[in-house]
Write a protein that holds these residues in place. Structure first.
Motif, PDB file in Angstrom:
ATOM      1  N   VAL A 199       0.836  -1.202   0.000  1.00  0.00           N
ATOM      2  CA  VAL A 199       0.000   0.000   0.000  1.00  0.00           C
ATOM      3  C   VAL A 199       0.872   1.253   0.000  1.00  0.00           C
ATOM      4  N   ILE A 200       1.925   1.244   0.774  1.00  0.00           N
ATOM      5  CA  ILE A 200       2.839   2.392   0.811  1.00  0.00           C
ATOM      6  C   ILE A 200       3.489   2.606  -0.560  1.00  0.00           C
ATOM      7  N   CYS A 201       3.962   1.535  -1.177  1.00  0.00           N
ATOM      8  CA  CYS A 201       4.610   1.660  -2.492  1.00  0.00           C
ATOM      9  C   CYS A 201       3.627   2.090  -3.571  1.00  0.00           C
ATOM     10  N   THR A 202       2.422   1.571  -3.532  1.00  0.00           N
ATOM     11  CA  THR A 202       1.428   1.954  -4.526  1.00  0.00           C
ATOM     12  C   THR A 202       1.047   3.419  -4.387  1.00  0.00           C
ATOM     13  N   SER A 203       0.896   3.898  -3.159  1.00  0.00           N
ATOM     14  CA  SER A 203       0.570   5.311  -2.972  1.00  0.00           C
ATOM     15  C   SER A 203       1.727   6.208  -3.407  1.00  0.00           C
ATOM     16  N   TYR A 204       2.955   5.772  -3.191  1.00  0.00           N
ATOM     17  CA  TYR A 204       4.116   6.532  -3.668  1.00  0.00           C
ATOM     18  C   TYR A 204       4.122   6.610  -5.189  1.00  0.00           C
ATOM     19  N   LEU A 205       3.885   5.481  -5.850  1.00  0.00           N
ATOM     20  CA  LEU A 205       3.847   5.464  -7.308  1.00  0.00           C
ATOM     21  C   LEU A 205       2.739   6.364  -7.848  1.00  0.00           C
ATOM     22  N   TYR A 206       1.596   6.323  -7.223  1.00  0.00           N
ATOM     23  CA  TYR A 206       0.468   7.135  -7.674  1.00  0.00           C
ATOM     24  C   TYR A 206       0.758   8.625  -7.520  1.00  0.00           C
ATOM     25  N   LYS A 207       1.411   8.979  -6.423  1.00  0.00           N
ATOM     26  CA  LYS A 207       1.669  10.392  -6.139  1.00  0.00           C
ATOM     27  C   LYS A 207       2.886  10.935  -6.901  1.00  0.00           C
ATOM     28  N   CYS A 208       3.955  10.195  -6.951  1.00  0.00           N
ATOM     29  CA  CYS A 208       5.219  10.726  -7.461  1.00  0.00           C
ATOM     30  C   CYS A 208       5.554  10.327  -8.898  1.00  0.00           C
ATOM     31  N   LEU A 209       4.879   9.349  -9.458  1.00  0.00           N
ATOM     32  CA  LEU A 209       5.214   8.900 -10.802  1.00  0.00           C
ATOM     33  C   LEU A 209       3.972   8.843 -11.704  1.00  0.00           C
ATOM     34  N   PRO A 210       3.304   9.971 -11.908  1.00  0.00           N
ATOM     35  CA  PRO A 210       2.061   9.936 -12.700  1.00  0.00           C
ATOM     36  C   PRO A 210       2.262  10.140 -14.199  1.00  0.00           C
ATOM     37  N   GLU A 211       3.490  10.010 -14.715  1.00  0.00           N
ATOM     38  CA  GLU A 211       3.731  10.349 -16.112  1.00  0.00           C
ATOM     39  C   GLU A 211       3.015   9.432 -17.099  1.00  0.00           C
ATOM     40  N   THR A 212       2.522   8.291 -16.669  1.00  0.00           N
ATOM     41  CA  THR A 212       1.779   7.415 -17.567  1.00  0.00           C
ATOM     42  C   THR A 212       0.286   7.421 -17.277  1.00  0.00           C
ATOM     43  N   LYS A 213      -0.141   8.229 -16.350  1.00  0.00           N
ATOM     44  CA  LYS A 213      -1.555   8.264 -15.966  1.00  0.00           C
ATOM     45  C   LYS A 213      -2.393   8.823 -17.115  1.00  0.00           C
ATOM     46  N   GLY A 214      -3.448   8.107 -17.464  1.00  0.00           N
ATOM     47  CA  GLY A 214      -4.356   8.563 -18.502  1.00  0.00           C
ATOM     48  C   GLY A 214      -3.838   8.404 -19.917  1.00  0.00           C
ATOM     49  N   ARG A 215      -2.774   7.640 -20.094  1.00  0.00           N
ATOM     50  CA  ARG A 215      -2.201   7.454 -21.423  1.00  0.00           C
ATOM     51  C   ARG A 215      -2.365   6.005 -21.850  1.00  0.00           C
ATOM     52  N   GLU A 216      -2.495   5.809 -23.142  1.00  0.00           N
ATOM     53  CA  GLU A 216      -2.589   4.461 -23.688  1.00  0.00           C
ATOM     54  C   GLU A 216      -1.197   3.839 -23.756  1.00  0.00           C
ATOM     55  N   ILE A 217      -1.139   2.513 -23.674  1.00  0.00           N
ATOM     56  CA  ILE A 217       0.139   1.819 -23.659  1.00  0.00           C
ATOM     57  C   ILE A 217       0.901   2.018 -24.965  1.00  0.00           C
ATOM     58  N   TYR A 218       0.195   2.088 -26.095  1.00  0.00           N
ATOM     59  CA  TYR A 218       0.894   2.270 -27.366  1.00  0.00           C
ATOM     60  C   TYR A 218       1.559   3.638 -27.452  1.00  0.00           C
ATOM     61  N   ASP A 219       0.974   4.670 -26.800  1.00  0.00           N
ATOM     62  CA  ASP A 219       1.626   5.983 -26.759  1.00  0.00           C
ATOM     63  C   ASP A 219       2.919   5.930 -25.947  1.00  0.00           C
ATOM     64  N   ILE A 220       2.863   5.209 -24.853  1.00  0.00           N
ATOM     65  CA  ILE A 220       4.039   5.086 -23.979  1.00  0.00           C
ATOM     66  C   ILE A 220       5.152   4.325 -24.697  1.00  0.00           C
ATOM     67  N   VAL A 221       4.791   3.248 -25.402  1.00  0.00           N
ATOM     68  CA  VAL A 221       5.793   2.456 -26.123  1.00  0.00           C
ATOM     69  C   VAL A 221       6.422   3.289 -27.237  1.00  0.00           C
ATOM     70  N   ARG A 222       5.605   4.060 -27.968  1.00  0.00           N
ATOM     71  CA  ARG A 222       6.157   4.916 -29.029  1.00  0.00           C
ATOM     72  C   ARG A 222       7.106   5.955 -28.465  1.00  0.00           C
ATOM     73  N   GLU A 223       6.753   6.521 -27.318  1.00  0.00           N
ATOM     74  CA  GLU A 223       7.630   7.517 -26.700  1.00  0.00           C
ATOM     75  C   GLU A 223       8.937   6.879 -26.243  1.00  0.00           C
ATOM     76  N   LEU A 224       8.863   5.672 -25.688  1.00  0.00           N
ATOM     77  CA  LEU A 224      10.075   4.982 -25.263  1.00  0.00           C
ATOM     78  C   LEU A 224      10.976   4.638 -26.448  1.00  0.00           C
ATOM     79  N   LYS A 225      10.375   4.354 -27.590  1.00  0.00           N
ATOM     80  CA  LYS A 225      11.160   4.069 -28.796  1.00  0.00           C
ATOM     81  C   LYS A 225      11.725   5.335 -29.411  1.00  0.00           C
ATOM     82  N   GLY A 226      11.257   6.492 -28.964  1.00  0.00           N
ATOM     83  CA  GLY A 226      11.767   7.752 -29.478  1.00  0.00           C
ATOM     84  C   GLY A 226      11.060   8.238 -30.717  1.00  0.00           C
ATOM     85  N   GLU A 227       9.900   7.674 -31.006  1.00  0.00           N
ATOM     86  CA  GLU A 227       9.180   8.086 -32.202  1.00  0.00           C
ATOM     87  C   GLU A 227       8.555   9.467 -32.061  1.00  0.00           C
ATOM     88  N   PHE A 228       8.094   9.784 -30.876  1.00  0.00           N
ATOM     89  CA  PHE A 228       7.592  11.136 -30.623  1.00  0.00           C
ATOM     90  C   PHE A 228       7.587  11.408 -29.139  1.00  0.00           C
TER      91      PHE A 228
END
Length: 108
Positions: free
Chosen positions: A63-92
Motif C-alpha cells: 500500500v505504501i509503495c502503490t501510494s508513492y507510485l500514484y503520487k510521485c510517478l504519474p507520467e503514464t496516468k491517462g495514457r494508452e500503452i501504445y503511446d508510452i511504447v512509441r515515446e520509449l522508442k523515441g518516435e515522438f
C-alpha cells in the motif's frame, strides 16, 4: 525488501559503473537488516494475532509503495500503452494535454 533478483538488478543499474559493487553491498546489508527486523517483529506478532500478522508484512508495504507510485510517478496516468511504447522508442515526445489546455485558456 524484495523477493528474488529484482532488488539486485535495480541497485546496480541506478549508479555509475565504478560504484556498482559498493551499491550492491549497501543494498545487501540493508536487505539483511530489514529481513532480521521483520522476522523478529512478525514472529511474536504471529503468536498474538495469528495469520493476520502477515497482512502487515505484505499488504502494508504494498500500500505504501502503490501510494508513492500514484503520487510521485504519474507520467503514464491517462495514457494508452501504445503511446508510452512509441515515446520509449523515441518516435515522438509526449504532449502534456493539461499544459496545452491551460495555455489556450490563458491566451483567450
Amino acid at each position: 525488501m524484495a523477493v528474488g533478483p529484482i532488488s539486485w538488478f535495480l541497485s546496480s543499474e541506478l549508479v555509475p559503473q565504478r560504484h556498482r559493487s559498493q551499491m550492491q553491498s549497501i543494498c545487501y546489508a540493508i536487505n539483511t537488516i530489514m529481513v532480521v527486523i521483520s522476522s523478529f517483529s512478525i514472529l511474536p506478532l504471529y503468536g498474538k494475532i495469528g495469520s493476520y500478522s502477515f497482512l502487515l508484512l505484505y499488504v502494508g508495504p504494498s500500500v505504501i509503495c502503490t501510494s508513492y507510485l500514484y503520487k510521485c510517478l504519474p507520467e503514464t496516468k491517462g495514457r494508452e500503452i501504445y503511446d508510452i511504447v512509441r515515446e520509449l522508442k523515441g518516435e515522438f515526445k509526449h504532449i502534456d494535454r493539461k499544459s496545452i489546455n491551460s495555455n489556450s485558456t490563458e491566451s483567450e
